[in-house]
Design a protein around this motif. Sequence first.
Motif, PDB file in Angstrom:
ATOM      1  N   UNK A  48     -34.386  16.600 -41.815  1.00 55.81           N
ATOM      2  CA  UNK A  48     -33.201  17.137 -41.174  1.00 55.81           C
ATOM      3  C   UNK A  48     -32.958  16.484 -39.823  1.00 55.81           C
ATOM      4  N   UNK A  49     -31.744  16.135 -39.620  1.00 57.36           N
ATOM      5  CA  UNK A  49     -31.355  15.677 -38.305  1.00 57.36           C
ATOM      6  C   UNK A  49     -30.171  16.513 -37.882  1.00 57.36           C
ATOM      7  N   UNK A  50     -30.215  16.999 -36.693  1.00 54.90           N
ATOM      8  CA  UNK A  50     -29.228  17.983 -36.272  1.00 54.90           C
ATOM      9  C   UNK A  50     -27.824  17.422 -36.259  1.00 54.90           C
ATOM     10  N   UNK A  51     -27.696  16.146 -36.202  1.00 51.89           N
ATOM     11  CA  UNK A  51     -26.410  15.602 -35.815  1.00 51.89           C
ATOM     12  C   UNK A  51     -25.391  15.438 -36.921  1.00 51.89           C
ATOM     13  N   UNK A  52     -25.809  15.564 -38.147  1.00 54.31           N
ATOM     14  CA  UNK A  52     -24.875  15.140 -39.173  1.00 54.31           C
ATOM     15  C   UNK A  52     -24.329  16.274 -40.006  1.00 54.31           C
ATOM     16  N   UNK A  53     -23.079  16.199 -40.246  1.00 54.25           N
ATOM     17  CA  UNK A  53     -22.506  17.133 -41.194  1.00 54.25           C
ATOM     18  C   UNK A  53     -22.763  16.607 -42.588  1.00 54.25           C
ATOM     19  N   UNK A  54     -22.382  17.407 -43.514  1.00 50.03           N
ATOM     20  CA  UNK A  54     -22.813  17.145 -44.883  1.00 50.03           C
ATOM     21  C   UNK A  54     -22.093  16.007 -45.546  1.00 50.03           C
ATOM     22  N   UNK A  55     -22.259  15.985 -46.832  1.00 49.07           N
ATOM     23  CA  UNK A  55     -21.649  14.925 -47.622  1.00 49.07           C
ATOM     24  C   UNK A  55     -20.141  15.055 -47.564  1.00 49.07           C
TER      25      UNK A  55
ATOM     26  N   UNK B  98     -22.203  17.389 -36.875  1.00 46.39           N
ATOM     27  CA  UNK B  98     -22.075  18.839 -37.113  1.00 46.39           C
ATOM     28  C   UNK B  98     -21.684  19.589 -35.842  1.00 46.39           C
ATOM     29  N   UNK B  99     -22.008  18.987 -34.703  1.00 47.17           N
ATOM     30  CA  UNK B  99     -21.599  19.604 -33.445  1.00 47.17           C
ATOM     31  C   UNK B  99     -20.077  19.753 -33.373  1.00 47.17           C
ATOM     32  N   UNK B 100     -19.370  18.825 -33.985  1.00 47.76           N
ATOM     33  CA  UNK B 100     -17.908  18.875 -33.957  1.00 47.76           C
ATOM     34  C   UNK B 100     -17.363  19.790 -35.044  1.00 47.76           C
TER      35      UNK B 100
END
Lengths: 555, 165
Positions: A48-55, B98-100
């Motif tokens: 898991x990396x906090x920065x990414x939204x999903x597919x 995801x922050x955005x």
Amino acid sequence: MMSRPSVLAAGFHAYPPPAFEHVVHHHHPGVSYRPLPTSRPPELPAGYSQQHTGHHARTATQVRMSGPAYMASDEELAQLQKLSQDYQPETTGPLVGERQSTSALAHEYRDADPAYRVKTASLPDKYAFFRTCRGDGHCGWRAIAFTYFEALLRAADVTRLEDEHVRLRSMHNLLNHAGFAEDVYNDFADEAFELLQRLADSLRALDGSADAVLLDAFNDPSVAMSIITYFKLLASAWIQSHPNDYAPFLDYDVKTYCSLNIEAAQCEIDHVGINALAEAVVKPIGFALEVLYLDRSQGQGDEIDTHRFEPTAPNGQPLQSITTMRLLYRPGHYDILYKVEDVASPMLQQQQPVPTQAPLQVNLAGYTDEFVPMSSNMPDIMTMIPGLYPSGIGQRWPSLSYDCDPNPVPQPQITPVSAYAPTPTPAAPVASSHQEYITPVRASHISYHNPPSNHIQLQPPVNIPMHPAPPQPSLSIDRGPAIVERGGPFRPSMYELEPGFGSGQPHSLPFQTSIFRNSHYNTAHFLNPDFQPEEWSPDSEYATGNRGRHKSTSQ
Amino acid sequence: MASTSRPNSPLKRLLTELQTYQSDPNDALEELGPVDDNEMTHWRAVMKGVPGTAYEGGCWLLDVQIPSTYPQKPPTVKFVTPICHPNVDFKTGEICLDLLKTSWSPAYTITATMTSIHQLLTSAEPDSPLNVDIAQLFRQGDYVGAEALIRYYTETERYVGRRRY
């Protein structure tokens, strides 16, 4: 948890998402309540990396890319994922609703699963009212924040509101320590402080508008979200400042957990969040927080499982009288719940100064242990003698009426103060102060020896026919017609009177037909509002040989 | 929230943020602020590259649209200058962060958001790509090829001031 298709975990909200009901809850040691379903962000792959939204569905469709990673099932999943992420549940109703009867809940569930039906049916007995919160993903936070302010109002104490302002402000050190920028959180905090201020103003003005002010504030999206955000930041700061208490229960490190599940604008409250708010905000002011779980669990039969966060005094001892904030949890959603006694208008609970209170307590202290006739109390006793000092009785009466009461104060007189507050009567405001000086009597009557002679001395002259009626003391007037001067709703029994007293009075009524005797017009009948127990004579009852009566009494 | 009763609340917050940024600038940025003094809800940012990486020496213009519900809702941030990054759409400039989206918190500020985007440059996540070409290079372990491609675009697409905007 992680292996679950992420599609199921998305949708941050709210009204019973069926998937949550069957989530296997894992118990953490030391946490006795059921972990609540968390809307875990769907985009947490392994590594898991906090920065990414999903597919992104787009990647599969727009990009000329082929390969084993883009199978049809993935594409479908991605599409579902997107739908799920974009899904906004239709939320209706006010952000915080009006208080209503819990029988509405039972009605709502009348056709539901038996487990729900049984539980909701038993709800109105214990919890008379509830209040809805809109299920927009903030309901849990909103419910706690709202009940917190409401519980503060219940005390109807302006000083307390001001103290809370100071206490919350003192917690800003925690916020700073957790790395929140003062400029940022002050905007949210100021809304909470402003609400405290407006509530305090309303209490001070005694205009009875405090409840409406609170409800309006929480139905203003901007104000409500600011206050909710403030509470979230407090919870986050609390967790981060007590990492050892929380880290064992978290799947990530404390900081990541807080940013995802506490601080995020869209995140449902979970058990950790509730715990943090209870510890940081609720318990320190001596409030308890109860969460009732209305779900399908079969824990204690028909009872709704309840978890209670109990406040403690600084010395670790449980507090005596505490205000309880109650939440009703249904899978994925929180509402607010009330017992009857929680719902008292602040106006009714307003403490009114009672001028005669001090002398009452003084007399009480001198009397309860052992009664020794002295110069200080002898004059009072002298006034009890019929015909003596008729003019002095008026002034002395209030002190006598309570302190020397040889009978325990009847319970019903004390409890209705709060229990029946929803139907306010003019007598109610004084009734609460009434409670104050009655309580010591109640506490002391256990060790009270009650020498027989006292009966006579203490007997108030109210039953003495030739005595001029004493001027009504102010206390008695305010207490209303049901309460006679002696301190209880009952007039003294003849057995308390001096032997021979009133012997000339006929205690049995002149006409004694069996119909009358068995009717509630007879003061010997228990249904008569002026029921005279001593007039009822079992001997004469059975002597008449009335079969019908006999039958009914032998039941 | 569909509406807010106090339309001024994001403005107050944005003014505060602007002042904070001016007194405490962000090392990752060349500049940050409203595009126009009359339009407080539309900002622009110029981001610097990360020394020691393939993005070294880069310079990108970003467009920041701030919703009326800010800070309860996140700003919409896009790269105006094309950037070669697995989680940024090369054409639209959309950023996958995801922050955005889901994990936005009202406690974040515009400048904090920019810091996160800057960190994204060095912590790409090729498994959820918006730029599949560069992501595929990463996934196949062709780091030399990936770095070369990134350097190429960092150099050729470099933002060079307001003239180009």
